[in-house]
Design a protein around this motif. Sequence first.
Motif, PDB file in Angstrom:
ATOM      1  N   THR A  88       0.811  -1.187   0.174  1.00  0.00           N
ATOM      2  CA  THR A  88      -0.030  -0.014  -0.046  1.00  0.00           C
ATOM      3  C   THR A  88       0.815   1.289  -0.082  1.00  0.00           C
ATOM      4  O   THR A  88       0.139   2.448  -0.250  1.00  0.00           O
ATOM      5  CB  THR A  88      -0.769  -0.027   1.291  1.00  0.00           C
ATOM      6  OG1 THR A  88      -0.019   0.015   2.391  1.00  0.00           O
ATOM      7  CG2 THR A  88      -1.773  -1.272   1.155  1.00  0.00           C
ATOM      8  N   HIS A  89       2.089   1.069   0.163  1.00  0.00           N
ATOM      9  CA  HIS A  89       2.943   2.340   0.546  1.00  0.00           C
ATOM     10  C   HIS A  89       4.022   2.369  -0.585  1.00  0.00           C
ATOM     11  O   HIS A  89       4.968   1.688  -0.587  1.00  0.00           O
ATOM     12  CB  HIS A  89       3.394   2.368   1.803  1.00  0.00           C
ATOM     13  CG  HIS A  89       3.846   3.768   2.209  1.00  0.00           C
ATOM     14  ND1 HIS A  89       5.195   4.169   2.397  1.00  0.00           N
ATOM     15  CD2 HIS A  89       3.212   4.882   2.549  1.00  0.00           C
ATOM     16  CE1 HIS A  89       5.410   5.386   2.847  1.00  0.00           C
ATOM     17  NE2 HIS A  89       4.145   5.910   2.928  1.00  0.00           N
ATOM     18  N   ALA A  90       4.460   3.643  -1.119  1.00  0.00           N
ATOM     19  CA  ALA A  90       5.518   3.849  -1.845  1.00  0.00           C
ATOM     20  C   ALA A  90       5.970   5.531  -1.656  1.00  0.00           C
ATOM     21  O   ALA A  90       4.949   6.057  -1.819  1.00  0.00           O
ATOM     22  CB  ALA A  90       5.085   3.348  -3.404  1.00  0.00           C
ATOM     23  N   VAL A  91       7.102   5.729  -1.799  1.00  0.00           N
ATOM     24  CA  VAL A  91       7.848   7.033  -1.832  1.00  0.00           C
ATOM     25  C   VAL A  91       8.774   6.993  -2.810  1.00  0.00           C
ATOM     26  O   VAL A  91       9.637   6.101  -3.043  1.00  0.00           O
ATOM     27  CB  VAL A  91       8.330   7.216  -0.519  1.00  0.00           C
ATOM     28  CG1 VAL A  91       9.042   8.449  -0.216  1.00  0.00           C
ATOM     29  CG2 VAL A  91       7.377   6.885   0.739  1.00  0.00           C
ATOM     30  N   PRO A 114      -4.071  -0.052  -3.502  1.00  0.00           N
ATOM     31  CA  PRO A 114      -3.163  -1.215  -2.942  1.00  0.00           C
ATOM     32  C   PRO A 114      -3.085  -2.322  -3.858  1.00  0.00           C
ATOM     33  O   PRO A 114      -4.092  -2.566  -4.597  1.00  0.00           O
ATOM     34  CB  PRO A 114      -3.959  -1.764  -1.896  1.00  0.00           C
ATOM     35  CG  PRO A 114      -5.510  -1.192  -1.948  1.00  0.00           C
ATOM     36  CD  PRO A 114      -5.526  -0.047  -2.936  1.00  0.00           C
ATOM     37  N   HIS A 115      -2.045  -2.824  -3.996  1.00  0.00           N
ATOM     38  CA  HIS A 115      -1.817  -4.016  -4.696  1.00  0.00           C
ATOM     39  C   HIS A 115      -1.807  -5.362  -3.609  1.00  0.00           C
ATOM     40  O   HIS A 115      -0.880  -5.531  -3.088  1.00  0.00           O
ATOM     41  CB  HIS A 115      -0.223  -3.917  -5.336  1.00  0.00           C
ATOM     42  CG  HIS A 115      -0.106  -2.683  -6.165  1.00  0.00           C
ATOM     43  ND1 HIS A 115      -0.963  -2.660  -7.483  1.00  0.00           N
ATOM     44  CD2 HIS A 115       0.713  -1.771  -5.871  1.00  0.00           C
ATOM     45  CE1 HIS A 115      -0.407  -1.480  -8.123  1.00  0.00           C
ATOM     46  NE2 HIS A 115       0.454  -0.740  -7.275  1.00  0.00           N
ATOM     47  N   PHE A 127       2.774   2.975  -9.472  1.00  0.00           N
ATOM     48  CA  PHE A 127       2.931   3.838  -8.836  1.00  0.00           C
ATOM     49  C   PHE A 127       3.132   4.947  -9.295  1.00  0.00           C
ATOM     50  O   PHE A 127       3.922   5.210 -10.181  1.00  0.00           O
ATOM     51  CB  PHE A 127       4.108   3.472  -7.812  1.00  0.00           C
ATOM     52  CG  PHE A 127       4.299   2.072  -6.895  1.00  0.00           C
ATOM     53  CD1 PHE A 127       3.085   1.765  -5.894  1.00  0.00           C
ATOM     54  CD2 PHE A 127       4.831   1.361  -7.483  1.00  0.00           C
ATOM     55  CE1 PHE A 127       3.299   0.633  -5.334  1.00  0.00           C
ATOM     56  CE2 PHE A 127       5.061  -0.198  -7.027  1.00  0.00           C
ATOM     57  CZ  PHE A 127       3.988  -0.215  -6.044  1.00  0.00           C
ATOM     58  N   VAL A 128       2.193   6.102  -8.730  1.00  0.00           N
ATOM     59  CA  VAL A 128       2.271   7.332  -9.481  1.00  0.00           C
ATOM     60  C   VAL A 128       2.508   8.435  -8.513  1.00  0.00           C
ATOM     61  O   VAL A 128       1.854   8.448  -7.506  1.00  0.00           O
ATOM     62  CB  VAL A 128       0.764   7.654 -10.213  1.00  0.00           C
ATOM     63  CG1 VAL A 128       0.560   8.935 -10.959  1.00  0.00           C
ATOM     64  CG2 VAL A 128       0.553   6.649 -11.118  1.00  0.00           C
ATOM     65  N   PRO A 147       2.881   1.991   5.744  1.00  0.00           N
ATOM     66  CA  PRO A 147       3.340   3.579   5.786  1.00  0.00           C
ATOM     67  C   PRO A 147       4.427   3.470   6.753  1.00  0.00           C
ATOM     68  O   PRO A 147       5.387   4.261   6.733  1.00  0.00           O
ATOM     69  CB  PRO A 147       2.398   4.419   6.181  1.00  0.00           C
ATOM     70  CG  PRO A 147       1.207   3.655   6.608  1.00  0.00           C
ATOM     71  CD  PRO A 147       1.343   2.242   6.359  1.00  0.00           C
ATOM     72  N   PHE A 148       4.496   2.547   7.757  1.00  0.00           N
ATOM     73  CA  PHE A 148       5.465   2.714   8.866  1.00  0.00           C
ATOM     74  C   PHE A 148       6.079   1.133   9.182  1.00  0.00           C
ATOM     75  O   PHE A 148       5.720   0.535  10.099  1.00  0.00           O
ATOM     76  CB  PHE A 148       4.624   3.109  10.194  1.00  0.00           C
ATOM     77  CG  PHE A 148       4.153   4.512  10.163  1.00  0.00           C
ATOM     78  CD1 PHE A 148       4.933   5.582   9.913  1.00  0.00           C
ATOM     79  CD2 PHE A 148       2.894   4.715  10.223  1.00  0.00           C
ATOM     80  CE1 PHE A 148       4.114   6.976   9.732  1.00  0.00           C
ATOM     81  CE2 PHE A 148       1.784   5.616   9.995  1.00  0.00           C
ATOM     82  CZ  PHE A 148       2.609   6.976   9.686  1.00  0.00           C
TER      83      PHE A 148
END
Length: 185
Positions: A88-91, A114-115, A127-128, A147-148
């Motif tokens: 769910t999280h990408a940066v 989410p994938h 991811f955009v 996210p954490f």
Amino acid sequence: MVALAAAVLFAMQRSTPRYQDLTGPIPAYGKMGKAASTRLFDIEVERVEFARQLVGKRFGGEIRHESAGVWAIVTARMAARSRSVNVTHAVWEGPTGLRYELSDRPEFLPDLPPHTLEPGLPQRGRFVFEIRPDQILGATLLVSEGPFPRLDSEAHVALNALPTAADGLPPIAETFDLRQAGGRP
């Protein structure tokens, strides 16, 4: 003696790692075209494309998203390792350390988080991000389940194999269509 003790205590305070550093994510390194293997999933970045405008479809109509910067669209192949995983999280971390979270503007479009990954069933996802043009070259993609990611692995994929044009930047398309497999209309 008191001054020496104060100096030693000050040095210990400054050199001791912070709690956030001790319990932070454990990096699993990779690069474009080569998978990064975390504890829960593998990810391989296949391509990164850039555009000034995104096009998609929502509720039967076409939507367009413009940006003051540049849209960065990362296409990756992912697979769960041993159990079902929701990535769910990408940066997007630029070369100067600036971090860009996933853009929430292109919602309800296919292949976006989410994938949900299942063991033995690799899939592609996107991811955009909205980024500044000066944060393109030398960037790193950070991907995790949530996210954490405390005391868990996080994929750190170096985006170092980007094709460049004469100005030193990768080609930036005017429009990227998220409905198309390759992104081009």
